[in-house]
Design an enzyme around this catalytic site. Structure first.
Site, PDB file in Angstrom:
ATOM      1  N   ARG A  68      -4.160   0.357  -2.472  1.00 52.86           N
ATOM      2  CA  ARG A  68      -3.538  -0.961  -2.381  1.00 52.86           C
ATOM      3  C   ARG A  68      -3.130  -1.471  -3.758  1.00 52.86           C
ATOM      4  O   ARG A  68      -3.813  -1.211  -4.747  1.00 52.86           O
ATOM      5  CB  ARG A  68      -4.498  -1.955  -1.721  1.00 52.86           C
ATOM      6  N   HIS A 103      -0.021   5.821   0.675  1.00 51.25           N
ATOM      7  CA  HIS A 103      -1.009   6.820   1.077  1.00 51.25           C
ATOM      8  C   HIS A 103      -0.789   8.096   0.273  1.00 51.25           C
ATOM      9  O   HIS A 103       0.342   8.418  -0.089  1.00 51.25           O
ATOM     10  CB  HIS A 103      -0.906   7.077   2.582  1.00 51.25           C
ATOM     11  N   HIS A 162       4.726   0.473   0.839  1.00 53.63           N
ATOM     12  CA  HIS A 162       5.145  -0.303   2.003  1.00 53.63           C
ATOM     13  C   HIS A 162       4.166  -1.424   2.320  1.00 53.63           C
ATOM     14  O   HIS A 162       3.021  -1.406   1.888  1.00 53.63           O
ATOM     15  CB  HIS A 162       5.299   0.596   3.245  1.00 53.63           C
ATOM     16  N   GLN A 205       0.802  -1.220   0.000  1.00 55.56           N
ATOM     17  CA  GLN A 205       0.000   0.000   0.000  1.00 55.56           C
ATOM     18  C   GLN A 205       0.832   1.265   0.000  1.00 55.56           C
ATOM     19  O   GLN A 205       2.025   1.244   0.265  1.00 55.56           O
ATOM     20  CB  GLN A 205      -0.907   0.013   1.227  1.00 55.56           C
ATOM     21  N   GLU A 212       2.648   8.478   8.080  1.00 56.33           N
ATOM     22  CA  GLU A 212       2.590   7.647   9.285  1.00 56.33           C
ATOM     23  C   GLU A 212       3.969   7.352   9.847  1.00 56.33           C
ATOM     24  O   GLU A 212       4.932   7.166   9.127  1.00 56.33           O
ATOM     25  CB  GLU A 212       1.765   6.366   9.060  1.00 56.33           C
TER      26      GLU A 212
HETATM   27 ZN   LIG Z   1       0.335   2.344   5.555  1.00 53.95          ZN
END
Ligand SMILES: [Zn+2]
Length: 408
Positions: A283, A99, A264, A97, A134
């Site tokens: 994804r 972001h 990642h 995935q 993140e």
């Molecule tokens: Zn992630």
């Protein structure tokens, strides 16, 4: 200041022991427990334990935004908590995935609204308008794949597998060993027709088996991961894509920061994560969930990244070990109270004002704020509203406490 009960998410890749043991519940749990959300995401807010019973953190923020969030956070992020803290337990790999950036999230959300895709639909990519940088800090050894490895090193790995079907791809990367080469190779693999994948993936798996049985060690971790993913997702292009990413092992308290566009997947382990308050995931495979390859390709950053570049600098400031990230929505620090700190109050003022989420991951300590005191043991979290800070701490036993705040 109140105890904060996290919202438990059960996914197939979770653990029946890690979160249950962490929060003092019976082991094994009835379902694989994957994430514990401490935040005010509308999808699953955490719960304040008040004398009148449990109150959703989302409701508490709506009822008293000024007291809970404070003027500085409200001026920047409005009446929502801009960050989300998660405890994550993975017994199995997550999906491949990435972001979106802030601009991509805004545009993507508007586009899917226009197309009339319900926001809770399984095929929806953009569930909100926020980016989702993140930061993950390991609580136990943690394994991940993240960021495109330097192309020259990936060429060495592909050669080591000794699979003739890989030759054209090795040539491609040799001829163009930069972000464009990685983009071309990743795009070729992730969009390959299934009949081609049904030949190539098994050939690569065979090469991996040969490599391991030869006793070679240079790429042992990478190749074992390849075998594990291939066993779980035979014929999935994500198995090939995983060959392009850094294979990372974190020791407890070590961290990685994943900016927008970083490809990642988490393989296994137990960790605390803090991120912008978003659920936007694109994804590319290794999952039974919705995969949207064209959209993933739009957001991916193919710049080769060394593992060291993903590890944030850890800056010491008094009790705090601050994980340095460039994110406005959050900051994370680990406060370590050792035997020197037992039995007396220590100042734990943060350089950030505004709301705080505290998570005790070891030992026991008491948090003192304007409204009173609260004792936290391993697995317990607290919400400290803006008008309750700054805080002081006293430890009964050597303790570790994570503190998430709004970023600078
Ligand atoms: Zn992630």
């Amino acid at each position: 200041m109140e105890l904060l009960r996290g919202a438990l998410r059960t996914y197939a890749w979770g653990s029946r022991t890690a979160i249950a043991e962490f929060t003092g519940r019976p082991v094994p749990a009835a379902h694989p427990e994957a994430e514990l959300w401490f935040g005010a995401h509308p999808g699953d807010p955490a719960w304040l334990e008040t004398p009148e019973g449990e109150v959703s953190l989302l409701t508490a923020l709506t009822d008293d935004p000024e007291g809970q969030l404070g003027p500085a956070s409200r001026a920047r992020f409005g009446n929502t908590l801009p960050f989300l803290v998660k405890v994550l337990a993975a017994d199995e790999p997550l999906s491949l995935q990435a972001h979106p950036s802030a601009a991509q999230a805004l545009e993507g959300f508007a586009r899917e609204e226009r197309l009339g895709i319900p926001v809770n639909s399984p095929v929806r990519n953009y569930r909100d308008t926020s980016h989702k940088p993140e930061l993950l800090v390991a609580l136990a050894p943690f394994e991940a794949l993240a960021g495109f490895r330097q192309a020259s090193r990936t060429t060495e790995l592909l050669r080591a597998l000794n699979v003739s079907d890989l030759d054209p791809f090795i040539d491609l990367l040799n001829d163009q060993s930069d972000a464009d080469g990685l983009r071309a190779l990743f795009t070729t693999w992730i969009t390959a027709p299934q009949p081609d994948l049904d030949v190539l993936v098994p050939a690569v798996i065979d090469g991996a088996i040969q490599y391991i049985s030869s006793g070679a060690t240079e790429f042992a971790a990478e190749v074992k991961t390849l075998l594990e993913l291939g066993e779980r997702y035979p014929g999935d292009a994500g198995v090939l894509a995983a060959l392009l990413l850094n294979r990372i092992t974190l020791a407890p308290c070590e961290a990685i920061f994943l900016p927008a566009g970083n490809l990642h997947t988490y393989l296994r382990g137990f960790a605390v994560e803090v991120m912008a308050n978003s659920d936007n995931v694109l994804r590319g495979g290794l999952t039974p969930k919705h995969v949207d390859v064209p959209e993933l390709l739009r957001v991916l950053d193919f710049t080769p990244t060394a593992e060291a570049q993903l590890r944030p600098l850890i800056r010491r400031d008094g009790l705090e070990r601050i994980y340095d990230t460039p994110t406005a929505e959050f900051a994370l620090a680990l406060l370590v109270l050792d035997t020197d700190h037992l039995g007396h109050e220590v100042d734990a003022a943060s350089s950030h004002d505004g709301p705080q989420i505290l998570l005790c991951t070891e030992g026991a300590l008491t948090v003192h704020g304007k409204s009173g005191s609260l004792t936290l043991e391993r697995g317990a979290a607290a919400w400290v509203g803006a008008d309750d800070g700054p805080i002081r701490l006293s430890a009964q036993r050597p303790a570790k406490l994570f503190r998430a705040t709004v970023g600078l």
